[in-house]
Design a protein around this motif. Sequence first.
Motif, PDB file in Angstrom:
ATOM      1  N   LEU A 176       0.824  -1.209   0.000  1.00 10.97           N
ATOM      2  CA  LEU A 176       0.000   0.000   0.000  1.00 10.97           C
ATOM      3  C   LEU A 176       0.857   1.258   0.000  1.00 10.97           C
ATOM      4  N   GLN A 231       2.347   1.718  -3.451  1.00 14.52           N
ATOM      5  CA  GLN A 231       1.380   2.149  -4.451  1.00 14.52           C
ATOM      6  C   GLN A 231       0.974   3.614  -4.248  1.00 14.52           C
ATOM      7  N   LEU A 277      -8.246   0.090   2.257  1.00  8.59           N
ATOM      8  CA  LEU A 277      -7.448   0.405   1.075  1.00  8.59           C
ATOM      9  C   LEU A 277      -6.482  -0.725   0.745  1.00  8.59           C
ATOM     10  N   LEU A 327      -6.627  -3.225  -2.813  1.00  4.44           N
ATOM     11  CA  LEU A 327      -5.455  -3.058  -3.677  1.00  4.44           C
ATOM     12  C   LEU A 327      -5.233  -4.353  -4.463  1.00  4.44           C
ATOM     13  N   VAL A 347      -5.094  -0.236 -10.674  1.00  2.00           N
ATOM     14  CA  VAL A 347      -5.970   0.119  -9.559  1.00  2.00           C
ATOM     15  C   VAL A 347      -7.220   0.785 -10.108  1.00  2.00           C
ATOM     16  N   PHE A 396     -10.474   3.302  -5.992  1.00  2.47           N
ATOM     17  CA  PHE A 396      -9.289   3.277  -5.125  1.00  2.47           C
ATOM     18  C   PHE A 396      -8.553   4.612  -5.202  1.00  2.47           C
ATOM     19  N   LYS A 397      -8.403   5.137  -6.411  1.00  2.84           N
ATOM     20  CA  LYS A 397      -7.683   6.404  -6.571  1.00  2.84           C
ATOM     21  C   LYS A 397      -8.415   7.547  -5.861  1.00  2.84           C
TER      22      LYS A 397
END
Length: 764
Positions: free
Chosen positions: A585, A588, A661, A665, A673, A677-678
């Motif tokens: 995480l 990313q 989150l 992922l 993604v 998520f963004k």
Amino acid sequence: MLDIVVNSLYTNKDVFLRELISNASDALDKVRFLSVTKPEILDSKKEMEVKIEYDEEEKTLTIRDSGIGMTKDDLVKNLGTVARSGTTNFVKALGDGAADVSMIGMFGVGFYSSFLVADKVTVASKSNDEDTQYIWESLNGEASFHVGPDPRGDTLGRGTEITLHLKEDAEEVSPVPRASCLGHYLSTHCGNCCSLSQHNTVPIILQTQRNDSPLFVYLREKKTTMVPKEKEETEESESSEEKKDDIDDIEEVEEEEEKEPEMEEVTTYEYDHINTDPAIWARDKDEITDEEYQEFWKVVSKGAGKAAEWSHFNAEGNINFKSILYLPDDVPFELQQGRPDEMKKGLRLYVRKVLISDEFDLMPRYLGFIKGVVDSDDLPLNVNRETLQESKIIKIIKKKLVRKAIELIRNLANKKVEEQEEEAEIDEEGNPVIKETEPKVHPYIEWYKKFGLSIKMGCIDDSANKDKLQKLLRFKSSKTEGENDYVSLQEYVDRMKDWQKEIYVFPGENMKTLKESSFMDAFYERDVEVLYLTDAIDEYWLGHVREFDGKKYRDITKEGVKFSDEDEDLAKRRNKVYSDKFKPLTKQLKKLFGSNVTKVSISKRLGKAPAIVSASEWGSSANMDRLQRAQAYAHGLAPGDNQMPTGNLELNPRHPFVIKLLDILPTEEDGQVSEDFKDAAWILFDTATMSGGFPIRDPKTYARRMTRVLQSNLGVDSLALADEIDPPEEEDEPEEPDFDAEGINLDDFQATTIGGEDSSEDLD
């Protein structure tokens, strides 16, 4: 040449009086010195005094002394040569052991300062070495002067008389309304006996005595009274003869009432003793009352409020001087406007009872609000008194004064306040009535709320005294309550946790924001005190000081905050597990946020917040970034712009948002993604940014992102606007009367008959 010398050395016209009185004082010193071995030198004139006379009609100011006087050659040699100072040579010769008493009492550049206010200067002088009194005269701007016998003869006995024929723009130096002020000026500037008068117009006489002898000041008052008019001798003789002729008729005529005598107006002058003590700084401080100190404060501060505290001391050592320093109770206007460099200097400098300057630069910028006097016998009376600023002795005096000023503030901070006991009230049943009384505010807290910024400025400017100044600082903290509840650094250190090694500080904009910040969660949980720093200068002095009493300051908005209240080995193992678990995480998110963050890491100090953005340990905090962007004269930086990365994103591994989150992922490292998520990640980042005190980098993108979130949560398929409505036209309706209008009373109306006669019946 004369014009260049005078106008380049002196910028204040009032300096001429100081210089002439100083010269007269030197001449009296010489007579006193000679009279020790030759008492007969005083036979020509016993009085040792300086007199000042102002003639309002002639517009002249005269300074007359009974000093050593000058011969004709002395007048030519001393007054005809600019910058000849016998006094300076005499003092230098004393140090070499080759003193010649003839050096003292001469005139230098100080005499020529009289041309600042005079068109013509006349000097009459009588020396015991000559039988003739001579007069010297010169016009302002003339290249020559005239010397010759005084046509008035010997009017002085011994001494010198300087008469200034004032310029039109300089007549205000001694007009009638300012005579008393001039008398006060001389009482504090001259060490010898000095009297002031203005012939029959100005009712003042001022007398002083040298050194530690009492200073006598007399005010001459003009009084007008009515007295019986005296008859002339001829009138008296005629009246006596008439009385003899009519003596036989007296018995036959009734007694006439006695006539009131004819009166006439008589003007007399009386002298009132208005000062029985020497200069207040030369007196024993145990004999001076608080009221006297406050009265003198009004003199040095020109009537600005009251003094909060003062210090009266004699500095002894290699350099000796006497001084009184005052702390003001009200903030000067320049400090209120944030312009400390424009504040007028508040210390008056005296040298051997001669005023050098009433605004001398003896205090550093951060102590510029302190006012008072300094009187030293060790400073030289140079030709140009303004050059004293560069004297080594002045630098030593400055150092001692700063130390005494800090001690003065410390005494106010340590002052014990006695609580006033009030008599208990008894109710009707005889029980005492308990009243809730507010605790008395310490006078230092009241003073510090006004001048605390200056103390913090001193921590920046005065590195030699920064440790002493830090002890004078007061702060609001997470454990202080009430408007007047403050904590000192020493009190903070004394109640630190056993495991605590640093002083935790939290700089920010206001108290409410700091108390509710996510940075405080971990400190509330551990009951650790944090100092709140809400002044703009706090970030600057922290950068200069770094530590107090061996304890370093730790800004809790920066990375590196650690707590030692738990097992160190357990903390390391726990941190390792969290780091490994959330590594995908953090990796990313760093890729997603790019240059908007320095790094993404797992936090060990977050409580309820899912994430927060902190500053790097050696970078600028969010508060410092706000201050820099608010600079009115900042070049090359647009409002709201930030040239540095926002900071470090710290994630709370225990918060559900962060865990969710991680769950959504993609498991594959190169997996794509989702937009959800963004959006969630960016919203988390924006929230953490605002919680950390930083501004959002891209408000427009943030607004679009929040719009998508609202659209999804509300189930809105399209953001297209609905068609505009077309309402039908409506007919205009008359306005309904307002029956609730006030001011009409039906009882006021009566019915009338058709013929106009009043009816006694009511409308009812």
